[in-house]
Design an enzyme around this catalytic site. Structure first.
Site, PDB file in Angstrom:
ATOM      1  N   ARG A   1      -4.518  22.871 -32.907  1.00  0.00           N
ATOM      2  CA  ARG A   1      -3.915  23.415 -34.122  1.00  0.00           C
ATOM      3  C   ARG A   1      -2.401  23.160 -34.206  1.00  0.00           C
ATOM      4  O   ARG A   1      -1.894  22.806 -35.251  1.00  0.00           O
ATOM      5  CB  ARG A   1      -4.197  24.919 -34.157  1.00  0.00           C
TER       6      ARG A   1
ATOM      7  N   LYS B   1     -19.795  23.488 -21.619  1.00  0.00           N
ATOM      8  CA  LYS B   1     -20.508  24.736 -21.464  1.00  0.00           C
ATOM      9  C   LYS B   1     -19.559  25.899 -21.744  1.00  0.00           C
ATOM     10  O   LYS B   1     -18.355  25.664 -21.691  1.00  0.00           O
ATOM     11  CB  LYS B   1     -21.120  24.850 -20.065  1.00  0.00           C
TER      12      LYS B   1
ATOM     13  N   GLU C   1     -13.620  31.959  -6.385  1.00  0.00           N
ATOM     14  CA  GLU C   1     -12.335  31.353  -6.741  1.00  0.00           C
ATOM     15  C   GLU C   1     -11.240  32.347  -6.416  1.00  0.00           C
ATOM     16  O   GLU C   1     -11.422  33.563  -6.624  1.00  0.00           O
ATOM     17  CB  GLU C   1     -12.297  31.039  -8.239  1.00  0.00           C
TER      18      GLU C   1
ATOM     19  N   HIS D   1     -23.550  26.442 -14.179  1.00  0.00           N
ATOM     20  CA  HIS D   1     -23.282  25.748 -12.923  1.00  0.00           C
ATOM     21  C   HIS D   1     -24.222  26.182 -11.792  1.00  0.00           C
ATOM     22  O   HIS D   1     -24.851  25.366 -11.136  1.00  0.00           O
ATOM     23  CB  HIS D   1     -21.848  25.999 -12.448  1.00  0.00           C
TER      24      HIS D   1
ATOM     25  N   LYS E   1     -13.907  35.647  -9.765  1.00  0.00           N
ATOM     26  CA  LYS E   1     -12.485  35.274  -9.784  1.00  0.00           C
ATOM     27  C   LYS E   1     -11.744  36.233  -8.864  1.00  0.00           C
ATOM     28  O   LYS E   1     -12.173  37.366  -8.662  1.00  0.00           O
ATOM     29  CB  LYS E   1     -11.920  35.439 -11.192  1.00  0.00           C
TER      30      LYS E   1
HETATM   31  C1  BG6 Z   1     -15.476  26.082 -15.303  1.00  0.00           C
HETATM   32  C2  BG6 Z   1     -15.260  27.525 -15.604  1.00  0.00           C
HETATM   33  O1  BG6 Z   1     -16.634  25.620 -15.930  1.00  0.00           O
HETATM   34  O2  BG6 Z   1     -15.585  25.914 -13.904  1.00  0.00           O
HETATM   35  C3  BG6 Z   1     -14.009  28.038 -14.886  1.00  0.00           C
HETATM   36  O3  BG6 Z   1     -15.118  27.714 -16.992  1.00  0.00           O
HETATM   37  C4  BG6 Z   1     -14.067  27.733 -13.430  1.00  0.00           C
HETATM   38  O4  BG6 Z   1     -13.837  29.427 -15.097  1.00  0.00           O
HETATM   39  C5  BG6 Z   1     -14.411  26.282 -13.201  1.00  0.00           C
HETATM   40  O5  BG6 Z   1     -12.794  28.014 -12.871  1.00  0.00           O
HETATM   41  C6  BG6 Z   1     -14.668  26.003 -11.743  1.00  0.00           C
HETATM   42  O6  BG6 Z   1     -14.817  24.635 -11.557  1.00  0.00           O
HETATM   43  P1  BG6 Z   1     -14.509  23.957 -10.165  1.00  0.00           P
HETATM   44  O7  BG6 Z   1     -14.930  22.549 -10.342  1.00  0.00           O
HETATM   45  O8  BG6 Z   1     -13.043  24.138  -9.920  1.00  0.00           O
HETATM   46  O9  BG6 Z   1     -15.333  24.702  -9.167  1.00  0.00           O
END
Ligand code: BG6
Length: 495
Positions: A60, A163, A231, A255, A345
């Site tokens: 935007r 996704k 994470e 995932h 997280k």
């Molecule tokens: C994404 C999520 O699809 O995957 C994120 O939206 C997440 O929230 C990320 O941090 C993790 O991906 P990777 O490859 O770093 O494990």
């Protein structure tokens, strides 16, 4: 170029990308900066993109082409993992970066994009949807109305959709119908970048390229499976998106269920794109659907302290930043074996792995030496990241007199075994989409089966008020996640 059997294609990793323009919707977003642009730059660095390859960003906020190039320059330098940055290559790559600002609800934007595509004059166009998921339908409608979604002789128009695909089962179906009004299925690429990770692809090689593991790969020998994606980061400025999604929609529905399907699926008869996808889909369809009364026993929601104070997040948010769930697979191979899946997280570290715990030896031949268990179950750990590899834990005699046993481990590490860098998932998947190979992309039936598996949890959670926050940043999530396993006599690894 359509390759019937990409796994039999020795040039799979040397595929050359055709002349094309990639149009990125959401070009000012986190995904573009952290993943897409570094992956595209890396492909340029490896000379895998044609010189005329073009990228047209959209978001935007108005930006000149040069300002967009500067932003991307900064992002690529910052987020390019394990690769050198070369200013000269960047300069020639950046020459083909362009930007068009505009509101996704404004039909004018799509005419502008159409005009720019005409000017750029590359035969093929890949649209990449990386906006807020609630805008996916709007963008597809806009492309359709402007007449720039249809392939034409000598040039394809394809769409990659990030996704989560939909917000639940019903919206996933609606989105699919809307997309098919503009793009035929063979030009629709639903991305799940976990399927593009080398170590996830290697699960198939490990299982079906070796003779000794498959005989053990079933309920007779496997006690349970733990799939963890933790994470240490929080939502990193993606509060607005994340608040709509939450961990269950952001990580588990896509995932981790895809990873689970890869671990648990049957071998396909042939290694052809749809044969592999059929097996994954079949496994996802075999996941036992929780009854409403089972949800509190099989699913745990968590939110870290401080999430509600993140920018863009509601002060009373009920969004899960941690989810743990127990899934069962209703088939002969897996009946009764729990698959524990968790993601969160602000956990102690970034790690994604799959731990397959085998049954303990049926008879305790060796006495316990120190009051602990005489022997421990074998554990096979498939490490997806950060250090890709595989470890097998087994018991061994400790040197010295007497029969003291200790667990030891046998390790395989990608880095030391192959000594070369693995391409990032986005590098692999972007090339696949541009050469027309959808093997590592999900299909609508897979997406729907995954939504079906999590839908009872979504329904239950929508009707509840959680007492959030319920875990501290830097911890392994709420105590209820431990209790979920403890009820079956199990414990999370690492926790
Ligand atoms: C994404 C999520 O699809 O995957 C994120 O939206 C997440 O929230 C990320 O941090 C993790 O991906 P990777 O490859 O770093 O494990």
């Amino acid at each position: 170029m359509n390759v019937a059997n990409p796994f039999a294609d020795p040039l799979r990793f040397d595929r050359r990308v055709p002349e094309c323009t990639v149009v990125i919707f959401g070009a000012n977003g986190d995904l573009t900066k952290r993943k897409l642009m570094p992956a595209l730059y890396r492909l340029a660095y490896e000379r895998r993109l044609p010189a005329s390859f073009a990228i047209l960003g959209n978001s935007r906020t108005p930006l000149s082409d040069d300002a967009f190039r500067d932003k991307m320059h900064e992002a690529v330098k910052r987020f390019l993992e394990d690769s050198p940055f070369d200013e000269d290559i960047w300069t020639s790559f950046a020459r083909n970066l362009y930007f068009t600002a505009g509101d996704l609800n404004d039909p004018e934007l799509f005419s502008k994009i159409g005009a720019k595509l005409g000017e750029l004059c590359r035969p093929n166009v890949l649209y990449y949807l990386s906006t807020q998921p609630s805008y996916y339908g709007t963008v597809v409608d806009g492309l359709g109305a402007a007449g720039i979604g249809e392939s034409r002789p000598g040039g394809w128009r394809r769409i990659v959709i990030e996704k989560p695909f939909g917000h639940d089962l019903e919206s996933a179906r609606e989105l699919d119908t809307r997309i098919h009004k503009v793009f035929p299925e063979e030009e629709v690429y639903r991305i799940d970048h976990y399927l593009g990770k080398e170590a996830v692809q290697n699960i198939l090689a490990f299982r079906f390229g070796n003779g000794i593991f498959e005989p053990l790969w079933n309920r007779r020998y496997v006690n349970h499976v733990q799939i963890t994606a933790s994470e240490s980061i929080g939502v990193e400025g993606r509060g607005a998106y994340y608040q709509e999604a939450g961990a269950l929609r952001d990580m588990i529905q896509n995932h981790l269920l895809q990873v689970m399907a890869t671990v648990a699926m049957e071998p396909s008869a042939v290694f052809e794109p749809d044969a592999v996808r059929d097996e994954r889909a079949k496994l996802l369809r075999s996941i036992k659907i929780m009854k409403p009364e089972e949800v509190p026993l099989h699913a745990v929601a968590g939110q870290y302290r401080g999430f509600r104070q993140e920018p863009g997040v509601d002060a009373a948010s009920q969004t899960d930043t941690f989810t743990a769930a127990t899934f069962y697979v209703d088939n002969w191979r897996w009946a009764g074996v729990p698959f524990y899946v968790r993601s969160g997280k602000r956990m102690p570290k970034r790690t994604t792995d799959i731990a397959i715990q085998f049954n303990t030896a049926p008879h305790a031949l060796f006495a316990s030496q120190d009051g602990g268990p005489p022997t421990r179950p074998n554990l096979l750990i498939l490490r997806i990241q950060p250090e890709e590899g595989i470890s097998l834990r087994f018991m061994s005699k400790q040197p010295g007199s007497g029969m003291r046993l200790r667990p030891v481990s046998m390790d395989f590490n990608y880095g030391s075994s192959f000594g070369e860098r693995s391409p990032s998932a986005y590098e692999t998947l972007l090339v696949d989409a541009m050469v027309g190979d959808a093997t590592l992309y999900t299909r609508q039936d897979m997406v729907e089966a995954s939504w079906r598996a999590v839908q009872p949890v979504l329904d239950d959670w929508a009707s509840r008020r959680f007492d959030f926050p319920n875990y501290e940043p830097g911890s392994w999530g709420p105590a209820e996640a431990d209790a979920m396993l403890a009820r079956n006599g199990h414990r999370w690894r690492n926790s």
